[in-house]
Design an enzyme around this catalytic site. Structure first.
Site, PDB file in Angstrom:
ATOM      1  N   ARG A  93       0.848  -1.193   0.000  1.00  0.00           N
ATOM      2  CA  ARG A  93       0.000   0.000   0.000  1.00  0.00           C
ATOM      3  C   ARG A  93       0.884   1.243   0.000  1.00  0.00           C
ATOM      4  NH1 ARG A  93      -5.283   0.111   0.644  1.00  0.00           N
ATOM      5  NH2 ARG A  93      -5.182   2.237   1.446  1.00  0.00           N
ATOM      6  N   ILE A  94       0.389   2.281  -0.661  1.00  0.00           N
ATOM      7  CA  ILE A  94       1.045   3.584  -0.609  1.00  0.00           C
ATOM      8  C   ILE A  94       0.491   4.327   0.596  1.00  0.00           C
ATOM      9  CG2 ILE A  94       1.373   5.786  -1.792  1.00  0.00           C
ATOM     10  CD1 ILE A  94       1.150   4.268  -4.440  1.00  0.00           C
ATOM     11  N   ASN A 109      11.710  -0.112   5.238  1.00  0.00           N
ATOM     12  CA  ASN A 109      11.151  -0.834   4.087  1.00  0.00           C
ATOM     13  C   ASN A 109      12.306  -1.448   3.311  1.00  0.00           C
ATOM     14  OD1 ASN A 109       9.066  -1.630   2.221  1.00  0.00           O
ATOM     15  ND2 ASN A 109       9.801  -0.054   0.833  1.00  0.00           N
ATOM     16  N   HIS A 111      13.256  -2.583  -0.684  1.00  0.00           N
ATOM     17  CA  HIS A 111      12.806  -2.387  -2.064  1.00  0.00           C
ATOM     18  C   HIS A 111      13.721  -3.168  -3.000  1.00  0.00           C
ATOM     19  CE1 HIS A 111      10.791  -0.395  -5.370  1.00  0.00           C
ATOM     20  NE2 HIS A 111      11.969  -0.146  -5.908  1.00  0.00           N
ATOM     21  N   SER A 138      17.504  -2.759  -1.592  1.00  0.00           N
ATOM     22  CA  SER A 138      17.867  -1.650  -0.705  1.00  0.00           C
ATOM     23  C   SER A 138      16.942  -1.629   0.504  1.00  0.00           C
ATOM     24  CB  SER A 138      17.735  -0.300  -1.433  1.00  0.00           C
ATOM     25  OG  SER A 138      18.463  -0.272  -2.643  1.00  0.00           O
ATOM     26  N   THR A 143       9.964   7.538   4.126  1.00  0.00           N
ATOM     27  CA  THR A 143       9.592   8.952   4.166  1.00  0.00           C
ATOM     28  C   THR A 143       8.391   9.145   3.251  1.00  0.00           C
ATOM     29  OG1 THR A 143      11.075   9.544   2.342  1.00  0.00           O
ATOM     30  CG2 THR A 143      11.993   9.651   4.598  1.00  0.00           C
ATOM     31  N   ASP A 147       9.466   5.066  -1.969  1.00  0.00           N
ATOM     32  CA  ASP A 147      10.770   4.408  -2.159  1.00  0.00           C
ATOM     33  C   ASP A 147      11.907   5.439  -2.196  1.00  0.00           C
ATOM     34  OD1 ASP A 147       9.460   1.932  -2.375  1.00  0.00           O
ATOM     35  OD2 ASP A 147       9.179   2.187  -4.522  1.00  0.00           O
TER      36      ASP A 147
END
Length: 214
Positions: A93-94, A109, A111, A138, A143, A147
């Site tokens: 989810r964003i 997170n 990625h 990564s 924030t 990503d």
């Protein structure tokens, strides 16, 4: 050193969750997973958590189109556990800026690319299409920029001429299972933090690509 409370957000199979269970939760590290929350009730990661005796919860996102409404519900559930660290492990989810600000400096997170390359989706195919010689994963602080938070740690893998996206994804995921628990360990041992929009390890500001775990 007092133990840090970790909360993990998932949407799917939870392979990175399993790596953190094995390497942090079930180890002597000063960090324990207090809960795993999924936005999907059928996420296999919930079973992984239950098998480890970790409390689980579902804050279902299906049918909710208002992102702010969903994120407020998620905040309410998360705050029941008062976590020191929130780990996003395939949480698809964003997040709203309000959510990110609420947990600023406390969210990690992972990625599947060498950020800042290939933010967003389909990273493996994009690396192949660009004829990249290397690809990777990564770990970064979360924030408001998708990503785009400061990178903590990266691991690289080669891209071979006959690679399909699935081949490359498997190679990258092997590295994810190494570097994500490592970053979590740094955080729970008070070695890692975010200061002034930068990732800081052992009181040293990390470079833009983070720590290279080659």
């Amino acid at each position: 050193m007092s133990s840090k409370k970790i909360l993990v957000l998932i949407s799917g199979s939870g392979s990175n969750l399993q790596a953190i269970i094995d390497q942090v939760h079930l180890s002597d590290e000063p960090g324990n997973i207090v809960a795993v929350i999924s936005n999907k009730a059928d996420a296999y990661g919930l079973e992984r958590a239950a098998n480890a005796g970790i409390e689980t919860s579902v804050v279902a996102s299906k049918g909710i189109t208002d992102r702010a409404q969903y994120d407020q519900a998620l905040i309410s559930e998360i705050d029941n556990y008062q976590p020191d660290l929130i780990v996003m492990a395939g949480f698809m989810r964003i997040l709203t800026p309000e959510f990110v600000q609420h947990y600023s400096g406390k969210m990690l997170n992972i990625h599947p690319s060498l950020l800042p390359k290939y933010q967003g989706l389909n990273t493996h195919q994009r690396a192949i299409d660009a004829n990249d010689e290397e690809h990777g994963a990564s770990v970064h602080f979360v924030t408001e920029e998708l990503d785009g938070g400061p990178v903590i740690l990266q691991a690289k893998v080669p891209v071979f001429s006959d690679d399909q996206a699935e081949d490359l994804a498997a190679r990258v995921q092997d590295q994810e299972h190494r570097i994500y628990p490592l970053a979590v360990k740094w955080f729970v041992n008070n070695r890692l933090c975010m200061q002034g929009g930068k990732a800081v390890l052992d009181d040293v500001e990390l470079p833009e690509q983070g720590y290279a775990n080659d």
